[in-house]
Design a protein around this motif. Structure first.
Motif, PDB file in Angstrom:
ATOM      1  N   ASP A 206       0.747  -1.165   0.034  1.00 56.27           N
ATOM      2  CA  ASP A 206      -0.123  -0.015  -0.002  1.00 56.27           C
ATOM      3  C   ASP A 206       0.910   1.130   0.101  1.00 56.27           C
ATOM      4  N   ASP A 207       1.156   1.895  -1.222  1.00 56.79           N
ATOM      5  CA  ASP A 207       1.737   3.012  -1.425  1.00 56.79           C
ATOM      6  C   ASP A 207       1.387   3.563  -2.366  1.00 56.79           C
ATOM      7  N   SER A 208       2.096   4.895  -2.838  1.00 57.77           N
ATOM      8  CA  SER A 208       1.367   5.702  -3.913  1.00 57.77           C
ATOM      9  C   SER A 208       1.634   5.159  -5.367  1.00 57.77           C
ATOM     10  N   GLU A 209       2.303   4.183  -5.318  1.00 66.16           N
ATOM     11  CA  GLU A 209       2.037   3.461  -6.717  1.00 66.16           C
ATOM     12  C   GLU A 209       1.188   2.408  -6.802  1.00 66.16           C
ATOM     13  N   SER A 210       1.193   1.384  -5.710  1.00 66.36           N
ATOM     14  CA  SER A 210       0.134   0.339  -5.656  1.00 66.36           C
ATOM     15  C   SER A 210      -1.228   0.582  -5.826  1.00 66.36           C
ATOM     16  N   ILE A 211      -1.665   1.941  -5.236  1.00 60.49           N
ATOM     17  CA  ILE A 211      -2.955   2.076  -5.319  1.00 60.49           C
ATOM     18  C   ILE A 211      -3.695   2.357  -6.668  1.00 60.49           C
ATOM     19  N   HIS A 212      -2.731   2.581  -7.755  1.00 65.28           N
ATOM     20  CA  HIS A 212      -3.199   2.812  -9.178  1.00 65.28           C
ATOM     21  C   HIS A 212      -3.515   1.315  -9.648  1.00 65.28           C
ATOM     22  N   LEU A 213      -2.872   0.138  -9.314  1.00 67.38           N
ATOM     23  CA  LEU A 213      -3.222  -0.983  -9.478  1.00 67.38           C
ATOM     24  C   LEU A 213      -4.016  -1.514  -9.095  1.00 67.38           C
ATOM     25  N   VAL A 214      -4.395  -1.568  -7.698  1.00 69.94           N
ATOM     26  CA  VAL A 214      -5.508  -1.813  -7.246  1.00 69.94           C
ATOM     27  C   VAL A 214      -6.919  -1.357  -7.782  1.00 69.94           C
ATOM     28  N   ARG A 215      -6.973   0.123  -7.782  1.00 70.40           N
ATOM     29  CA  ARG A 215      -8.095   0.665  -8.299  1.00 70.40           C
ATOM     30  C   ARG A 215      -8.486  -0.104  -9.722  1.00 70.40           C
ATOM     31  N   GLU A 216      -7.339  -0.107 -10.696  1.00 71.66           N
ATOM     32  CA  GLU A 216      -7.611  -0.764 -11.861  1.00 71.66           C
ATOM     33  C   GLU A 216      -7.979  -2.307 -11.948  1.00 71.66           C
ATOM     34  N   ARG A 217      -7.517  -2.838 -11.550  1.00 73.08           N
ATOM     35  CA  ARG A 217      -7.730  -4.415 -11.157  1.00 73.08           C
ATOM     36  C   ARG A 217      -9.009  -4.423 -10.386  1.00 73.08           C
ATOM     37  N   ASN A 218      -9.570  -3.696  -9.672  1.00 70.66           N
ATOM     38  CA  ASN A 218     -10.864  -3.864  -9.301  1.00 70.66           C
ATOM     39  C   ASN A 218     -12.126  -3.071  -9.881  1.00 70.66           C
TER      40      ASN A 218
END
Length: 369
Positions: A206-218
């Protein structure tokens, strides 16, 4: 639906201002502030860098005050060198008090070597993060601090551990909300959050990079989902309010004391795309401090009050004065950013950054609310 439709025009509150930190050359980026009262004084921490947001070697500064307005003994308290790598990026992540001990939290990560720019500078985007972790140092006497301790959680927190009615502690992250029943705020954390299967078997991060991946994949229909702050209503439901970088905050709910969370959903609480802080007043009313005016460049700084945890209809303005940036830097801006609040001895203290370079506190009397 949680909303901030005001029932009457906003009122600007009487307040007092305390300057915590003014920018200087080679220390002109300051952000992510938090405030606490421990033993006989106030403490403030914030992230501080030479020029750009989240650049290599970013560190954590601390200052002290006896009244929350006049600040002294500003100094560096955690550095990348203390963690054994001068290129780490540190983010101030707040305080937690347990008995006679004050915990100070910080997040850290590296950029991959291949992503660095000329002169060993950070990449321009939120990319290539490595070794994301949460750390803590502690003190009992406000002078001597413990050595840094890695908590073993891959998270850059938005706020430090906060108690629920049961006494459980929950860290408000972006998509991860770790919880523990250990009172020291250090041990026993279990992972929870809204990331789902986004990491496909890999360790959640959980950091400012991974939040974009989580939003996209969900598949969330929001520009971003991050930077949570929760409050708990009398039915024991936890409401984790979330930044969306759209015109409204989103929210995820938990009815099992933070073990699991609903999928995030859009609220009717307006927002300008910034961090915020929710809490509860001593009289039982709920509050939120944020930048609620859309497309306002984080001005004004607002306080909304609710009697039921749904309708935040009483609107106050805390700050709306103009502040001009003194030093240019990457990703700097926003008049009043990333507020954090403290209720103490009949007052609310709100700490925030100005243009991501100055740190200031506003004090208001609870009797005026």
């Amino acid at each position: 639906m949680i909303n901030n439709r005001e029932s009457s025009p906003a009122v600007k509150l009487n307040s007092q201002i305390g300057n915590v930190f003014s920018p200087v050359a080679n220390a002109s980026y300051s952000h992510h502030p938090s405030i606490a009262f421990f033993k006989d004084r106030f403490f403030a921490i914030w992230s501080n860098g030479t020029k750009n947001e989240d650049d290599l070697g970013q560190r954590v500064l601390i200052a002290e005050s006896y009244d929350g307005l006049s600040w002294f003994n500003t100094r560096v308290v955690v550095t990348a060198e203390m963690l054994g790598d001068k290129d780490k990026v540190l983010t101030a992540a707040g305080f937690y008090i347990h008995g006679d001990t004050l915990n100070l939290y910080y997040g850290s990560y590296n950029y991959s070597k291949s992503s660095l720019g000329e002169g060993n500078s950070r990449p321009k985007g939120d990319v290539s993060h490595e070794n994301t972790s949460l750390g803590v140092i502690s003190t009992k006497d406000c002078v001597n601090w413990s050595l840094p301790k890695d908590l073993g959680i891959a998270i850059i927190p938005n706020h430090a551990p906060q108690r629920t009615y049961s006494g459980r502690l929950i860290i408000s992250g972006n998509v991860m909300f770790p919880y523990t029943d250990c009172e020291n705020g250090i041990d026993g954390y279990k992972l929870s959050g809204i990331y789902g299967d986004a990491f496909k078997g890999e360790t959640p991060r959980d950091d400012s990079e991974s939040i974009h991946l989580v939003r996209e994949r969900n598949g969330w229909e929001a520009n971003l989902i991050c930077e949570g702050s929760f409050f708990q209503t009398d039915d024991n439901t936890l409401h984790m309010m979330l930044r969306s970088n759209s015109e409204f905050l989103w929210c995820a709910d938990s009815t099992d004391d933070g073990k699991s969370w609903s999928a995030p959903y859009k609220t009717n609480y307006t927002d300008d795309g910034s961090k915020f802080h929710f809490g509860r007043l001593p009289d039982g009313r709920f509050y939120g401090v944020s930048n609620s005016k859309i497309k306002s460049k984080r001005n004004p700084l607002d306080l909304f009050i609710s009697s039921d945890g749904e309708n935040f209809d009483k609107h106050y303005i805390l700050r709306d004065e103009q502040y001009d940036m003194q030093f240019l830097g990457l990703h700097k801006g926003g008049s009043y950013g990333y507020p954090h609040t403290l209720i103490h001895d009949g007052y609310m203290y709100v700490i925030y950054s100005k243009q991501k370079e100055a740190i200031e506190v506003t004090r208001i009397s609870l009797s005026d609310l």
